[in-house]
Design an enzyme around this catalytic site. Structure first.
Site, PDB file in Angstrom:
ATOM      1  N   ARG A  27       0.834  -1.209   0.000  1.00  0.00           N
ATOM      2  CA  ARG A  27       0.000   0.000   0.000  1.00  0.00           C
ATOM      3  C   ARG A  27       0.871   1.263   0.000  1.00  0.00           C
ATOM      4  O   ARG A  27       0.984   1.943  -1.011  1.00  0.00           O
ATOM      5  CB  ARG A  27      -0.937  -0.032   1.222  1.00  0.00           C
ATOM      6  CG  ARG A  27      -2.096   0.955   1.173  1.00  0.00           C
ATOM      7  CD  ARG A  27      -1.703   2.382   1.518  1.00  0.00           C
ATOM      8  NE  ARG A  27      -1.079   2.522   2.829  1.00  0.00           N
ATOM      9  CZ  ARG A  27      -0.501   3.642   3.256  1.00  0.00           C
ATOM     10  NH1 ARG A  27      -0.456   4.711   2.475  1.00  0.00           N
ATOM     11  NH2 ARG A  27       0.068   3.712   4.443  1.00  0.00           N
ATOM     12  N   ASP A  28       1.528   1.542   1.118  1.00  0.00           N
ATOM     13  CA  ASP A  28       2.320   2.772   1.214  1.00  0.00           C
ATOM     14  C   ASP A  28       3.451   2.747   0.190  1.00  0.00           C
ATOM     15  O   ASP A  28       3.779   3.750  -0.445  1.00  0.00           O
ATOM     16  CB  ASP A  28       2.900   2.901   2.633  1.00  0.00           C
ATOM     17  CG  ASP A  28       3.281   4.315   3.018  1.00  0.00           C
ATOM     18  OD1 ASP A  28       3.418   5.152   2.111  1.00  0.00           O
ATOM     19  OD2 ASP A  28       3.458   4.594   4.204  1.00  0.00           O
ATOM     20  N   HIS A 219       5.602   4.336  12.643  1.00  0.00           N
ATOM     21  CA  HIS A 219       5.530   4.309  11.170  1.00  0.00           C
ATOM     22  C   HIS A 219       6.498   5.398  10.696  1.00  0.00           C
ATOM     23  O   HIS A 219       6.140   6.566  10.634  1.00  0.00           O
ATOM     24  CB  HIS A 219       4.089   4.589  10.758  1.00  0.00           C
ATOM     25  CG  HIS A 219       3.849   4.697   9.279  1.00  0.00           C
ATOM     26  ND1 HIS A 219       3.051   3.806   8.583  1.00  0.00           N
ATOM     27  CD2 HIS A 219       4.260   5.600   8.355  1.00  0.00           C
ATOM     28  CE1 HIS A 219       2.996   4.157   7.307  1.00  0.00           C
ATOM     29  NE2 HIS A 219       3.723   5.253   7.145  1.00  0.00           N
ATOM     30  N   HIS A 221       9.089   7.041   8.010  1.00  0.00           N
ATOM     31  CA  HIS A 221       9.704   7.156   6.684  1.00  0.00           C
ATOM     32  C   HIS A 221      11.170   7.537   6.895  1.00  0.00           C
ATOM     33  O   HIS A 221      11.545   8.050   7.961  1.00  0.00           O
ATOM     34  CB  HIS A 221       8.941   8.188   5.846  1.00  0.00           C
ATOM     35  CG  HIS A 221       7.614   7.653   5.369  1.00  0.00           C
ATOM     36  ND1 HIS A 221       7.425   7.163   4.097  1.00  0.00           N
ATOM     37  CD2 HIS A 221       6.431   7.489   6.004  1.00  0.00           C
ATOM     38  CE1 HIS A 221       6.167   6.732   3.973  1.00  0.00           C
ATOM     39  NE2 HIS A 221       5.540   6.920   5.117  1.00  0.00           N
ATOM     40  N   CYS A 252       4.429   9.170   0.102  1.00  0.00           N
ATOM     41  CA  CYS A 252       3.036   9.589   0.017  1.00  0.00           C
ATOM     42  C   CYS A 252       2.913  10.598  -1.113  1.00  0.00           C
ATOM     43  O   CYS A 252       3.703  11.543  -1.192  1.00  0.00           O
ATOM     44  CB  CYS A 252       2.598  10.217   1.340  1.00  0.00           C
ATOM     45  SG  CYS A 252       0.956  10.937   1.257  1.00  0.00           S
ATOM     46  N   ASN A 261       9.152   4.087   3.514  1.00  0.00           N
ATOM     47  CA  ASN A 261       9.263   3.700   4.927  1.00  0.00           C
ATOM     48  C   ASN A 261      10.621   3.060   5.156  1.00  0.00           C
ATOM     49  O   ASN A 261      11.276   2.616   4.221  1.00  0.00           O
ATOM     50  CB  ASN A 261       8.204   2.643   5.259  1.00  0.00           C
ATOM     51  CG  ASN A 261       6.812   3.187   5.132  1.00  0.00           C
ATOM     52  OD1 ASN A 261       6.259   3.183   4.048  1.00  0.00           O
ATOM     53  ND2 ASN A 261       6.259   3.659   6.213  1.00  0.00           N
TER      54      ASN A 261
HETATM   55  P1  HMG Z   1     -13.096  14.440  -2.031  1.00  0.00           P
HETATM   56  O1  HMG Z   1     -12.901  14.915  -3.433  1.00  0.00           O
HETATM   57  O2  HMG Z   1     -13.160  15.469  -0.966  1.00  0.00           O
HETATM   58  O3  HMG Z   1     -14.355  13.454  -1.924  1.00  0.00           O
HETATM   59  O4  HMG Z   1     -11.921  13.411  -1.720  1.00  0.00           O
HETATM   60  P2  HMG Z   1     -15.875  13.670  -2.246  1.00  0.00           P
HETATM   61  O5  HMG Z   1     -16.631  12.917  -1.211  1.00  0.00           O
HETATM   62  O6  HMG Z   1     -16.194  15.115  -2.485  1.00  0.00           O
HETATM   63  O7  HMG Z   1     -16.055  12.875  -3.642  1.00  0.00           O
HETATM   64  C1  HMG Z   1     -15.470  13.357  -4.854  1.00  0.00           C
HETATM   65  C2  HMG Z   1     -15.278  12.194  -5.802  1.00  0.00           C
HETATM   66  O8  HMG Z   1     -14.448  11.194  -5.238  1.00  0.00           O
HETATM   67  C3  HMG Z   1     -16.585  11.490  -6.173  1.00  0.00           C
HETATM   68  O9  HMG Z   1     -16.415  10.969  -7.474  1.00  0.00           O
HETATM   69  C4  HMG Z   1     -16.609  10.311  -5.239  1.00  0.00           C
HETATM   70  O10 HMG Z   1     -17.356   9.238  -5.748  1.00  0.00           O
HETATM   71  C5  HMG Z   1     -15.144   9.956  -5.172  1.00  0.00           C
HETATM   72  P3  HMG Z   1     -16.950  11.769  -8.789  1.00  0.00           P
HETATM   73  O11 HMG Z   1     -18.420  11.989  -8.515  1.00  0.00           O
HETATM   74  O12 HMG Z   1     -16.179  13.059  -8.847  1.00  0.00           O
HETATM   75  O13 HMG Z   1     -16.633  10.838  -9.916  1.00  0.00           O
HETATM   76  N1  HMG Z   1     -14.775   9.276  -3.901  1.00  0.00           N
HETATM   77  C6  HMG Z   1     -14.255   8.049  -3.846  1.00  0.00           C
HETATM   78  N2  HMG Z   1     -13.921   7.155  -4.788  1.00  0.00           N
HETATM   79  C7  HMG Z   1     -13.415   5.974  -4.370  1.00  0.00           C
HETATM   80  N3  HMG Z   1     -13.209   5.656  -3.073  1.00  0.00           N
HETATM   81  C8  HMG Z   1     -13.519   6.531  -2.089  1.00  0.00           C
HETATM   82  C9  HMG Z   1     -14.070   7.777  -2.471  1.00  0.00           C
HETATM   83  N4  HMG Z   1     -14.472   8.868  -1.779  1.00  0.00           N
HETATM   84  C10 HMG Z   1     -14.904   9.757  -2.659  1.00  0.00           C
HETATM   85  N5  HMG Z   1     -13.285   6.219  -0.827  1.00  0.00           N
HETATM   86  C11 HMG Z   1     -10.901  11.574  -0.567  1.00  0.00           C
HETATM   87  C12 HMG Z   1     -11.778  12.821  -0.453  1.00  0.00           C
HETATM   88  C13 HMG Z   1     -10.490  11.151   0.816  1.00  0.00           C
HETATM   89  C14 HMG Z   1     -11.678  10.476  -1.254  1.00  0.00           C
HETATM   90  C15 HMG Z   1      -9.666  11.950  -1.435  1.00  0.00           C
HETATM   91  O14 HMG Z   1      -9.073  13.065  -0.864  1.00  0.00           O
HETATM   92  C16 HMG Z   1      -8.658  10.830  -1.521  1.00  0.00           C
HETATM   93  O15 HMG Z   1      -8.938   9.778  -2.097  1.00  0.00           O
HETATM   94  N6  HMG Z   1      -7.435  11.048  -1.035  1.00  0.00           N
HETATM   95  C17 HMG Z   1      -6.396  10.049  -1.136  1.00  0.00           C
HETATM   96  C18 HMG Z   1      -5.525  10.145   0.042  1.00  0.00           C
HETATM   97  C19 HMG Z   1      -4.504   9.059   0.034  1.00  0.00           C
HETATM   98  O16 HMG Z   1      -4.765   7.924  -0.357  1.00  0.00           O
HETATM   99  N7  HMG Z   1      -3.290   9.409   0.499  1.00  0.00           N
HETATM  100  C20 HMG Z   1      -2.248   8.461   0.657  1.00  0.00           C
HETATM  101  C21 HMG Z   1      -2.503   7.534   1.815  1.00  0.00           C
HETATM  102  S1  HMG Z   1      -2.187   8.291   3.402  1.00  0.00           S
HETATM  103  C22 HMG Z   1      -0.517   8.016   3.670  1.00  0.00           C
HETATM  104  O17 HMG Z   1       0.176   7.542   2.822  1.00  0.00           O
HETATM  105  C23 HMG Z   1       0.022   8.332   5.038  1.00  0.00           C
HETATM  106  C24 HMG Z   1       0.281   7.092   5.888  1.00  0.00           C
HETATM  107  O18 HMG Z   1       1.173   6.207   5.249  1.00  0.00           O
HETATM  108  C25 HMG Z   1       0.865   7.486   7.248  1.00  0.00           C
HETATM  109  C26 HMG Z   1       2.035   8.459   7.065  1.00  0.00           C
HETATM  110  O19 HMG Z   1       3.087   8.073   6.553  1.00  0.00           O
HETATM  111  O20 HMG Z   1       1.829   9.624   7.398  1.00  0.00           O
HETATM  112  C27 HMG Z   1      -1.031   6.313   6.168  1.00  0.00           C
HETATM  113 MG    MG Z   2       3.341   6.406   5.262  1.00  0.00          MG
END
Ligand code: HMG
Ligand code: MG
Length: 314
Positions: A27-28, A219, A221, A252, A261
């Site tokens: 995933r990450d 966690h 990086h 990310c 990581n």
């Molecule tokens: P948004 O645009 O605010 O969502 O995104 P919305 O509710 O307004 O919906 C807009 C569109 O997104 C719609 O589609 C929804 O259907 C779709 P449209 O009508 O435009 O075609 N949608 C979705 N589609 C699929 N799955 C969903 C979903 N939700 C809405 N769950 C949202 C908000 C959170 C979805 C967006 O900002 C997003 O997907 N962000 C991705 C964030 C991400 O994955 N980041 C990386 C992971 S975090 C990380 O790596 C950190 C971590 O490792 C820890 C660390 O290291 O810090 C965990």
């Molecule tokens: Mg991370």
């Protein structure tokens, strides 16, 4: 002035005899890859990780494919897994839409992911910290009602790419919110790898105001090469859950410049060297790292894997 003499014995807690590693590589590690990685390769990676002895694997995320195209095959990857009993397969779900999509794929644990910094929350999930908690609350409720475990990732617990240093009070605030909505355990994440041991310890101390040490994982990086030191600093506070990526994959998409990581191979080598059990076969893990690195057409980021591969070649 006389030199200060540090009493190491007094400052170090007894270390745990066993640690639990969660490999977040699928995933990450892969979420940030620009080149297409077929579902079959992701599935094979998970299979190799479980064969190496990993008992927790973060498989994919149910986020918007417009935001993170690499995770668009989430359901296909989950469906292709040959599950091993005793292994926990987790997935990220930022909202109810993600949870509803994830649920039929039978994750053992879902992860809601928030941030200790407002700016990162906005960039990563398009809402404020307070709004994110409102979105997470029904997800947590639904997951627990369905018998699915819930973890909360807390990003930017020491530093933020947009706001700079993050105070421990911000971490305590987020941890308190996560606890209030029923999150069972949390990850203290150094998203951009800027942390150093004392800063990481302060973030963990802040988290300890709301979660027991057994419910906290590190966690880290490795952008500045501090992740192993930070791991050791957390270990000495009694933390025994750590997240890492095979071959040091990752980053990310919303934290530009941040590397992957800490490599799982490096953490395993560190732990085994300290007489701490991981249940992981290091050689098999190195092979899993070679598999994905070869596919991506680059060398492993793991120093330990590099050393062991050189030794094999020699
Ligand atoms: P948004 O645009 O605010 O969502 O995104 P919305 O509710 O307004 O919906 C807009 C569109 O997104 C719609 O589609 C929804 O259907 C779709 P449209 O009508 O435009 O075609 N949608 C979705 N589609 C699929 N799955 C969903 C979903 N939700 C809405 N769950 C949202 C908000 C959170 C979805 C967006 O900002 C997003 O997907 N962000 C991705 C964030 C991400 O994955 N980041 C990386 C992971 S975090 C990380 O790596 C950190 C971590 O490792 C820890 C660390 O290291 O810090 C965990
Ligand atoms: Mg991370």
């Amino acid at each position: 002035m006389p030199c200060a003499v540090i009493d190491l014995k007094a400052s170090f807690m007894p270390t745990p005899s066993r640690v639990q590693l969660i490999d977040v590589g699928p995933r990450d590690g892969l979420q940030n890859e620009k080149q297409a990685v077929p579902a079959s390769v992701k599935i094979e990676l998970v299979h190799r990780l479980q064969a190496a002895g990993l008992k927790e694997i973060e498989v994919t995320s149910f986020v918007s494919p417009k935001w993170v195209p690499q995770m668009a095959d989430n359901a296909e990857v989950m469906a292709g897994l040959q599950r091993q009993s005793g292994v926990c397969y987790s997935v990220l779900t930022p909202n109810l839409q993600g949870f509803e999509a994830a649920r039929p794929t039978r994750p053992d644990e879902i992860v809601v992911f928030g941030a200790a910094s407002e700016a990162f929350s906005q960039k990563n999930i398009n809402c404020s910290i307070a709004e994110s908690i409102e979105r997470f609350a029904p997800v947590v409720q639904a997951a627990l009602a369905a018998g699915i475990a819930v973890r909360g990732a807390m990003s930017c617990t020491v530093g933020c790419p947009y706001e700079g240093e993050v105070a421990p009070e911000r971490v305590a605030y987020l941890a308190g919110l996560m606890k209030r909505i029923g999150v069972q355990r949390v990850d203290v994440a150094d998203t951009i790898g800027v942390g150093t041991p004392l800063k990481v310890q302060r973030a963990i101390e802040a988290t300890l105001q709301h979660f027991e040490v057994r419910h906290i994982s590190g966690h880290f990086h490795d952008t500045y090469g501090q992740a192993l030191s930070n791991t050791l600093a957390a270990l000495h506070m009694g933390v025994f859950n750590f997240q890492s990526s095979v071959a040091g994959l990752g980053g990310c998409p919303y934290a530009k410049g941040a590397t992957g990581n800490v490599a799982t191979e490096d953490v395993v080598y560190l732990m085994h060297g300290m007489g701490i059990e991981t249940g992981i076969d290091l050689e098999a893990l190195v092979d899993a790292g070679v598999f994905i690195s070869d596919f991506l057409g680059r060398k492993t980021q793991s120093r330990v894997a590099t050393a062991l591969l050189n030794k094999r070649a020699g």
